[in-house]
Motif scaffolding. Structure first.
Motif, short mmCIF file in Angstrom:
data_model
loop_
_atom_site.label_atom_id
_atom_site.label_comp_id
_atom_site.label_asym_id
_atom_site.label_seq_id
_atom_site.Cartn_x
_atom_site.Cartn_y
_atom_site.Cartn_z
N GLU A 97 64.69 52.30 50.03
CA GLU A 97 64.15 51.46 51.16
C GLU A 97 63.08 51.63 52.30
OE1 GLU A 97 64.52 47.84 50.37
OE2 GLU A 97 67.14 47.86 49.26
N GLN A 98 61.87 50.50 51.53
CA GLN A 98 60.49 51.08 52.81
C GLN A 98 60.13 49.86 53.19
OE1 GLN A 98 59.03 54.18 50.96
NE2 GLN A 98 58.94 55.59 52.59
N ARG A 99 61.23 48.96 53.85
CA ARG A 99 60.23 47.64 54.67
C ARG A 99 60.26 47.77 56.11
NH1 ARG A 99 64.69 43.77 51.86
NH2 ARG A 99 66.20 45.85 52.23
N GLY A 100 60.38 49.12 56.57
CA GLY A 100 59.83 49.41 58.20
C GLY A 100 61.23 49.65 58.78
N GLY A 160 61.64 53.92 56.57
CA GLY A 160 62.32 53.37 55.41
C GLY A 160 64.24 54.16 55.49
N HIS A 161 64.66 54.48 54.53
CA HIS A 161 66.03 55.18 54.11
C HIS A 161 66.25 55.36 52.95
CE1 HIS A 161 68.81 51.19 54.87
NE2 HIS A 161 68.15 51.49 54.57
N VAL A 162 66.82 56.18 52.54
CA VAL A 162 67.58 56.69 51.09
C VAL A 162 69.33 56.50 51.35
CG1 VAL A 162 65.36 57.28 50.26
CG2 VAL A 162 67.44 58.99 51.06
N LYS A 251 68.76 44.77 57.49
CA LYS A 251 67.39 44.52 56.20
C LYS A 251 66.33 46.22 56.61
CE LYS A 251 64.78 40.73 57.75
NZ LYS A 251 64.50 39.47 58.13
N PHE A 252 66.74 46.78 57.66
CA PHE A 252 65.96 47.78 58.17
C PHE A 252 66.51 48.59 58.68
CE2 PHE A 252 63.46 44.56 59.95
CZ PHE A 252 63.87 44.93 61.54
#
Ligand SMILES: Cc1cc2nc3c(=O)[nH]c(=O)nc-3n(C[C@H](O)[C@H](O)[C@H](O)COP(=O)(O)OP(=O)(O)OC[C@H]3O[C@@H](n4cnc5c(N)ncnc54)[C@H](O)[C@@H]3O)c2cc1C
Length: 378
Positions: A97-100, A160-162, A251-252
């Motif tokens: 997810e790379q939404r900030g 973001g994170h994984v 969400k982030f």
């Protein structure tokens, strides 16, 4: 195993270290057609890759070295393609997810200092990440569960994170499918240069490789001098804990709080100079938990299901070391903190540099020569 291992005791290139750094480089080399043998010490070794926080993080990186800000930004920008290629090659989704990402501040003073640091970084590397300062109201709009003690924070949309364990598994699977010969329980004890390559001694036998990459994390400190390189890395402990699975509310990620794709909330991470001690302590974990509850009061009721300590691989200035040996041509060193964030760059730019033996300008700043009295490297 879908692919056939194309080499074993005699190979184009041996990668020493099967953590996220060694796997990323090995994957990039195999993707370029090289016959790779990957040697790993095994479960007894210190392994930062199994205990990390899994952020793909840009903001604040490279405060004293703009080249590092650019390097990190380049890797973060390449992550989406990297994750997709790795998914195709391994069948494993990394839950990227790379939404900030947000750094939350609990006082006006902290917010002022953080904002000043981010503008200093922006002035030094204007082509890099844009970081916005948000006040409490703006954060509340994005994250309704934020606590009243959070006065504001800095937000970067490239963060973001994984799922770090899936990253590890996917790299491993993709390496096998690309035909890499994987040797677990193979601690490298000695390295000797010969006329046409290297002899690599392990308790289970000898490997011959035309070239070799040292990617052994903290193990690089001992191995590097054997091939005319220097890896002045030290352990720095971080403690992390994870809660029971909660309904999605984040969400982030924040720099020290993130909700995984499976629902658990990871809280971390400390920075402790305690040598090779991977333990954890109630005192540090208590401080981390108290901070997290201030940021998100709903966490006060959450059960902690697991906690651990893991050792970062830190160079004296915290930046990576990428080198190739002058006295032992064909030997390379790749080591860093932030191996998750940099995985995309390691599988592409670093693998390409090693495969072609052409060192690009983008990594020139990361030689160990910056620390002074170390063996010369090209
Ligand atoms: C608490 C914590 C939080 C972190 N959070 C983040 C984050 O959010 N984002 C991020 O990008 N990074 C993060 N990191 C950093 C990231 O985990 C590391 O950069 C990365 O794991 C380093 O990988 P590595 O492969 O170099 O080292 P390691 O994972 O330590 O692997 C080294 C490997 O080398 C092998 N080895 C050692 N010596 C030998 C030898 N002589 N012969 C053969 N094999 C050998 C070992 O078996 C081991 O598998 C964090 C780290 C920690 C500890």
């Amino acid at each position: 195993m879908a692919g056939q291992s194309r080499c074993g005791n005699d190979c184009d290139i041996a990668v020493i270290g099967g953590g996220v750094v060694g796997l990323s480089v090995a994957y990039g080399l195999a993707s370029r057609g090289l016959a790779v043998t990957l040697l790993d010490e095994g479960d007894v070794a210190y392994r930062a890759s199994r205990g990390n926080f899994a952020l793909v993080w840009v903001q604040g990186k490279g405060i004293d070295l703009p080249d590092y800000a650019r390097w990190t930004m380049g890797s973060a920008a390449a992550w989406k393609n990297f994750a997709e290629t790795l998914r195709r090659d391994s069948g494993i989704d990394l839950a990227l997810e790379q939404r900030g990402g947000l750094m939350a501040c609990l006082s006006e003073r902290e917010l002022e200092d953080r904002t000043a640091q981010m503008s200093r970084l922006h002035n030094a590397a204007p082509d890099c990440a844009n970081v916005e300062t948000l006040d409490h109201r703006q954060i509340k709009e994005l994250l309704p569960e934020i606590g009243p003690d959070v006065v504001g924070g800095t937000f970067c949309r490239h963060d973001g994170h994984v799922n770090a364990l899936r990253l590890f598994g996917a790299l491993h699977e993709a390496c096998l499918r690309r035909g890499i010969a994987y040797r677990p329980n193979a601690p490298v004890e000695a390295l000797v240069q010969m006329a046409n390559g290297f002899r690599i001694a392990t308790p289970s036998g000898e490997i011959r490789a035309r070239r070799l990459v040292l990617a052994a994390g903290l193990g690089n400190a001992k191995l590097a001098p054997l091939v005319g390189l220097a890896a002045p890395v030290r352990p720095q402990r971080g403690q992390v804990m994870v809660t029971e699975k909660l309904a999605p509310f984040l969400k982030f990620p924040l720099g020290t709080i993130r909700q995984t794709d499976e629902g658990g909330v990871m809280l971390g991470d400390s920075k402790e100079e305690v040598g090779f001690d991977t333990g954890s302590s109630h005192q540090v974990l208590g401080t981390i938990a108290a901070h997290a509850v201030k940021v998100f009061p709903l966490l006060a009721g959450a059960q902690i299901v697991r906690s651990w300590g893991a050792l970062r691989v830190m160079s004296p200035d915290g930046y990576p070391i990428y080198d190739r040996s002058v006295s032992c041509p064909g030997a390379y060193l790749v080591t860093c903190h932030s191996g998750v964030t940099l995985a995309a760059a390691h599988a592409s730019t670093i693998a390409e540099a090693i495969a072609t033996d052409i060192w690009p300008d983008a990594i020139a700043a990361f030689s160990a020569r910056r620390f002074g009295d170390v063996p010369a490297a090209a």
